[in-house]
Design an enzyme around this catalytic site. Structure first.
Site, PDB file in Angstrom:
ATOM      1  N   CYS A   8       6.136   6.118   4.786  1.00 53.58           N
ATOM      2  CA  CYS A   8       4.887   5.333   4.935  1.00 53.58           C
ATOM      3  C   CYS A   8       4.802   4.224   5.540  1.00 53.58           C
ATOM      4  CB  CYS A   8       4.426   4.778   3.439  1.00 53.58           C
ATOM      5  SG  CYS A   8       3.979   6.103   2.306  1.00 53.58           S
ATOM      6  N   ILE A   9       5.773   2.987   5.485  1.00 54.95           N
ATOM      7  CA  ILE A   9       5.569   1.749   6.318  1.00 54.95           C
ATOM      8  C   ILE A   9       5.574   1.924   7.784  1.00 54.95           C
ATOM      9  CG2 ILE A   9       6.491  -0.628   6.318  1.00 54.95           C
ATOM     10  CD1 ILE A   9       5.143   0.212   3.660  1.00 54.95           C
TER      11      ILE A   9
END
Length: 420
Positions: free
Chosen positions: A259-260
């Site tokens: 994600c990040i």
């Protein structure tokens, strides 16, 4: 009893499918990987958060894995949980989403609720997913209902899972939103309605962009704090005592995972493609966080130099090469570029990770095996770099036997320990 098809049986799709089966739904987990499907039906899980026993319970409750997309024709609800990796131009690679939407469109029957969970840029559900599902044969909100609900799975999180993590839903029409909320409310405690699909898509990107930018902030501050002889870790601890207006983020070796490092790029790419200007905050955060592993390598070089040792030929032990503690996932792990830089400098790199028996760092032509004896290896290393503090690691013992330790997490103490 509703019939549910979950397309994609990875870290997002499998837990959801099993949770729905637990609540009495008839669930088919659809995946293109035949080996994964065979193992799932045999009760063998391939993700950290689902044990074999949990999978077997799900099989008894009504879960079945399959590679046959024709099961979509019998579904009341279809949820898409396929990956959206970065493409070469920095945007999301929507081919898995397009393939899933195409399969749905080929077998779709009127009245089906279709929900996309794969993270992407705002507008994907309406502009890409829905047309492929409907194929000019069905009208959204009348013949078929389509919504977006961002996945919020946090691998390895023992406190929050599918059931107790609030679910955001946003439909293309209000009726789509209502039906999506009704569906998820059967097995998730809290369901939050977004104004529409684009707002639900933006919510996911906002969550991860917020983290990305704030991690970049402290990763930048840790560099000049070291040069100014300021203990940033202590400063953060002090700032955290303020009961309002502050949320603590701490430096590290870089960002990793599904994600990040990825999701904010979707938004940046969308802004540039549609509006013609840069999302500068995200681009700067990416630049800082992408440089973090090289900063760690530079600190390793400096600590070795203080001990009158050359990085060329030095024994460097990396501890924990996954992207977060207590899981086996190495996707986008900052350990990869760190190892590549150290190996390029001629370091003798080894690693310990109980979750990763073998490791092929991206960008290098070597396959490493985890050392069997952490503490014996640490004692003989010129420097130990703590990347992930897996629970099985005795940090106190490690801190007393290693000659030099670079602690990228700021959680160790001892005369041989240097915080990032």
């Amino acid at each position: 009893m509703k019939t549910l098809v979950v397309i994609g049986q990875g870290y997002v799709g499998l837990p959801m499918a099993l949770r729905a089966a637990e609540e009495g739904m008839s669930v088919v987990g659809l995946d293109t990987n035949a080996k994964v499907v065979d193992n799932l039906n045999a009760g063998v899980s391939h993700i950290d958060d689902i044990s074999d026993d949990e999978l077997k319970s799900g099989l008894k409750a009504g879960y079945l894995a399959s590679t046959d997309a024709s099961c979509i024709a019998d579904a009341d609800v279809v949820v898409v949980c396929v990956p959206t990796p970065l493409s070469a131009d920095g945007g999301p690679d929507l081919r898995p989403v397009e393939a899933a939407a195409g399969a749905i469109g080929e077998h779709l029957t009127p009245g089906t609720l279709c929900i996309l969970e794969s993270t992407t840029y705002p507008g994907t559900t309406e502009e890409v997913f829905a047309p492929l599902v409907c194929r000019d044969q069905f009208k959204v909100g009348e013949d078929v209902n389509i919504a977006f609900s961002p996945e919020r799975i946090d691998p390895g999180n023992e406190k929050f899972g599918v059931k107790n993590t609030p679910k955001v839903v946003g439909g293309i029409t209000p009726e789509c939103t209502r039906l999506a909320k009704e569906f998820y409310s059967q097995f998730i405690d809290t369901v939050v309605e977004a104004k529409g699909a684009k707002e639900a898509e933006m919510a996911k990107l906002l969550e991860n962009t917020f983290r990305h930018v704030n991690i970049a902030l402290v990763n930048e501050m840790v560099r000049f704090s070291d040069e100014l002889d300021i203990d940033l870790w202590n400063a953060i601890d002090c700032a955290e005592t303020k009961p309002f207006g502050f949320m603590a983020f701490r430096p590290g070796p870089g960002v990793g995972g599904h994600c990040i490092p990825v999701d904010p790029s979707y938004l940046s790419h969308r802004v540039k493609a549609k509006l013609g200007y840069a999302f500068r905050m995200v681009e700067l955060a990416e630049e800082i966080n992408d440089a973090a592993p090289n900063y760690v390598a530079t600190r390793v070089w400096a600590l070795l130099n203080q001990g009158r040792k050359s990085v060329n030929g030095a024994k460097v032990l990396l501890v924990g090469v996954t992207y977060k503690p207590n899981i086996s996932d190495c996707r986008e792990s900052p350990a990869d570029p760190l190892a590549a830089r150290l190996l390029a400098w001629g370091a003798d790199v080894s690693y310990f990770d109980p979750f990763v028996p073998k490791w092929h760092p991206h960008g290098v032509d070597v396959v490493l095996e985890s050392v069997e004896e952490l503490y014996d290896t640490a004692e003989g290393a010129d420097i130990v770099v703590l990347l992930q503090p897996h629970a099985v690691i005795d940090l106190s013992r490690l801190g007393t036997i290693a000659t030099a330790i670079l602690d990228t997490r700021g959680i160790m103490s001892g005369n041989s320990v240097e915080a990032l």
